[in-house]
Design an enzyme around this catalytic site. Structure first.
Site, PDB file in Angstrom:
ATOM      1  N   GLU A 276       0.834  -1.212   0.000  1.00 51.56           N
ATOM      2  CA  GLU A 276       0.000   0.000   0.000  1.00 51.56           C
ATOM      3  C   GLU A 276       0.866   1.258   0.000  1.00 51.56           C
ATOM      4  OE1 GLU A 276      -3.064  -0.199  -0.540  1.00 51.56           O
ATOM      5  OE2 GLU A 276      -3.922  -1.973   0.412  1.00 51.56           O
TER       6      GLU A 276
ATOM      7  N   ARG B  94       0.662   3.777  -3.189  1.00 49.09           N
ATOM      8  CA  ARG B  94       0.010   5.060  -2.897  1.00 49.09           C
ATOM      9  C   ARG B  94       1.029   6.175  -2.682  1.00 49.09           C
ATOM     10  NH1 ARG B  94      -5.578   3.505   0.201  1.00 49.09           N
ATOM     11  NH2 ARG B  94      -5.639   1.351  -0.498  1.00 49.09           N
TER      12      ARG B  94
ATOM     13  N   ASP C 248      -4.659 -10.045  -7.914  1.00 55.30           N
ATOM     14  CA  ASP C 248      -4.893  -9.047  -8.973  1.00 55.30           C
ATOM     15  C   ASP C 248      -3.684  -8.327  -9.579  1.00 55.30           C
ATOM     16  OD1 ASP C 248      -4.602  -7.641  -6.557  1.00 55.30           O
ATOM     17  OD2 ASP C 248      -6.569  -6.704  -6.602  1.00 55.30           O
TER      18      ASP C 248
ATOM     19  N   GLU D  54     -12.156  -0.241  -9.985  1.00 54.90           N
ATOM     20  CA  GLU D  54     -11.716  -1.155 -11.050  1.00 54.90           C
ATOM     21  C   GLU D  54     -12.574  -1.111 -12.308  1.00 54.90           C
ATOM     22  OE1 GLU D  54     -11.900  -1.916  -7.842  1.00 54.90           O
ATOM     23  OE2 GLU D  54      -9.759  -2.092  -7.392  1.00 54.90           O
TER      24      GLU D  54
ATOM     25  N   THR E  17      -0.816   0.946 -10.269  1.00 52.79           N
ATOM     26  CA  THR E  17      -2.088   0.321  -9.901  1.00 52.79           C
ATOM     27  C   THR E  17      -2.955   1.223  -9.037  1.00 52.79           C
ATOM     28  OG1 THR E  17      -3.114  -1.743  -9.164  1.00 52.79           O
ATOM     29  CG2 THR E  17      -1.284  -0.905  -7.830  1.00 52.79           C
TER      30      THR E  17
HETATM   31  C1  DMJ Z   1      -6.288   0.024  -5.149  1.00 52.27           C
HETATM   32  O1  DMJ Z   1      -5.539   0.294  -4.000  1.00 52.27           O
HETATM   33  C2  DMJ Z   1      -5.403  -0.580  -6.202  1.00 52.27           C
HETATM   34  O2  DMJ Z   1      -6.054  -0.493  -7.418  1.00 52.27           O
HETATM   35  C3  DMJ Z   1      -5.013  -1.995  -5.897  1.00 52.27           C
HETATM   36  O3  DMJ Z   1      -4.272  -2.593  -6.926  1.00 52.27           O
HETATM   37  C4  DMJ Z   1      -6.211  -2.865  -5.599  1.00 52.27           C
HETATM   38  N1  DMJ Z   1      -7.409  -2.144  -5.426  1.00 52.27           N
HETATM   39  C5  DMJ Z   1      -7.438  -0.888  -4.742  1.00 52.27           C
HETATM   40  C6  DMJ Z   1      -8.760  -0.193  -4.937  1.00 52.27           C
HETATM   41  O4  DMJ Z   1      -9.838  -1.043  -4.991  1.00 52.27           O
END
Ligand code: DMJ
Length: 421
Positions: free
Chosen positions: A18, A22, A150, A283, A367
């Site tokens: 995270e 982020r 994912d 998503e 992501t």
């Molecule tokens: C986000 O923090 C990112 O997209 C992560 O890869 C998985 N999903 C969350 C949001 O749903």
């Protein structure tokens, strides 16, 4: 505030994943967009605090680290194992950091993860969600494109794009294509409406369940489709479009027109909500953004607009937006996840902006939807290997201003515990 007040020296157990997607990703993106080195320096500061997480025998990282003490471990609920998505979703940020600082150590750590996983990569390219950091092999049999799996698959493709698809990145593209064969082996279609969905796999059996989190996959497939020959590209894009229709119906099928966290499929009854909360996840609109950019089909804008309207109707409060405890009743929770601004609203904004705003041939979204500049990997000759360190790529200096030198229109899981993913 970033220059004067942002202090990462905190006695705080942070999620490596995270924090990377982020914070490191956000700072690097701010650097790429502004050219202001303060963002790069802060990105390096926090990345250095995360780096000991990769000091394992295999290079598969531990997933939690204390930012002040720098002592890594895995979360108790994971039984000592590392999580696939948490361990394989730092490549873009750490490669970008090496490229921009000239110090190869960040890139070396994250590329070793891929090399380790490749050693025992299965023929279908599908890895279980728990990986043993000591052996580097799978530690459970659950396979999913949803929670905890994912973005590992997403970064195989995006690391290849980030390096401008040069030959030095071929391993990533090859692994991604292998995994996409595996993804196709998980596809089933519902009755009576023939919604395509991605099953989860436990051992040898498929479960008719799909997380909303897995709705990033249509966008990923669309983004990767052009790397195939014409026939395969058409097939992959068509699958992406089918899956996007399913994900849109995750929203349309509820009374609030907002999607639940996951869905089950039953013969003769199509889909039903499983876990019924909505935490403002991005998503589906992310995939709509890619499909609109790559096909030009305005239907995706219409779908995105409808989802936006549902957020406005159900989630908007005076001070911001909140999630829903239940998409059937519309009862609100009291939290706005940071990815609502970073991703959900950004992708919706981009869905209604010209394609010249963050063009996909110049930028790759991490992501968390933070855009990073694409750099040709063959140009990335690390100065460190020549015995000195210097930045490998040049970003505009502050003098040119936030938008100087660029198009002015250019400017993006809850496992047990509190893990938002
Ligand atoms: C986000 O923090 C990112 O997209 C992560 O890869 C998985 N999903 C969350 C949001 O749903």
């Amino acid at each position: 505030w970033v220059a004067k007040s942002l202090d990462f020296n905190k006695d705080y157990d942070a999620s490596v994943f995270e924090t990377t997607i982020r914070v490191v990703g956000g700072l690097l993106s701010a650097y790429d967009l502004s050219g202001d080195r303060v963002f790069l320096e802060k990105a390096r500061d926090i990345a250095d605090r995360l780096l000991p997480a990769w000091d394992t025998t295999t290079g598969i990282p531990y997933n939690v680290i204390n930012l002040a003490h720098r002592n890594p471990h895995n979360p108790g609920w994971a039984g000592g194992q590392s999580i696939l998505a948490d361990s394989g979703t730092e490549q873009l940020e750490f490669i970008a950091l090496s490229q921009r600082t000239g110090d190869p150590k960040y890139q070396e750590k994250v590329e070793k993860v891929i090399v380790t996983l490749n050693k025992t990569f299965p023929a279908d390219g599908l890895l279980p969600i728990y990986i043993n950091p000591d052996s580097g092999t799978g530690a459970s049999s659950t396979i999913t494109f949803g929670a905890m799996g994912d973005s590992f698959y997403e970064y195989l493709l995006k690391a290849w794009i980030q390096g401008n698809k040069t030959s030095s990145l071929k391993l990533y593209r090859d692994m991604w294509e292998t995994s996409m064969k595996g993804l196709q082996s998980l596809i089933r279609r519902s009755t009576p409406s023939s919604f395509a969905y991605i099953c989860e796999k436990n051992g040898d059996s498929l479960t008719d369940k799909m997380d909303e989190l897995a709705c990033f996959a249509p966008g990923m497939l669309a983004l990767g489709s052009s790397g195939y020959g014409p026939d395969e590209a058409k097939k992959i894009l068509s699958l992406a479009e089918e899956l996007a229709w399913t994900c849109y119906n995750f929203y349309q099928s509820t009374p609030t027109k907002l999607a639940g966290e996951n869905y089950f499929f039953h013969p003769g009854q199509d889909m039903s909500v499983g876990t019924s909360w909505n935490i403002l996840r991005p998503e589906t609109v992310e995939s709509l953004f890619y499909l609109w950019r790559l096909t030009g089909n305005k239907t995706y804008q219409e779908w995105g607009w409808n989802i936006f309207q549902a957020f406005e109707k159900n989630s908007r409060i005076e001070s911001g937006y909140v999630g829903l405890k239940d998409v059937n009743t519309g009862i609100k929770d009291n939290m706005m996840q940071s990815f609502f601004l970073a991703e959900t609203l950004k992708y919706l904004y981009l869905l209604f902006s010209p394609p010249t705003v963050i063009p996909l041939n110049e930028w790759v979204f991490n992501t968390e939807a933070h855009p990073l500049r694409i750099v040709n990997r063959d140009d990335a000759n690390f100065a460190a290997s020549k015995g000195q360190q210097k930045p490998v790529i040049k970003i505009r200096s502050r003098k040119t201003g936030r938008l100087g030198g660029v198009d002015r229109r250019v400017g993006v899981r809850f496992p047990p515990g509190e893990h938002a993913a």
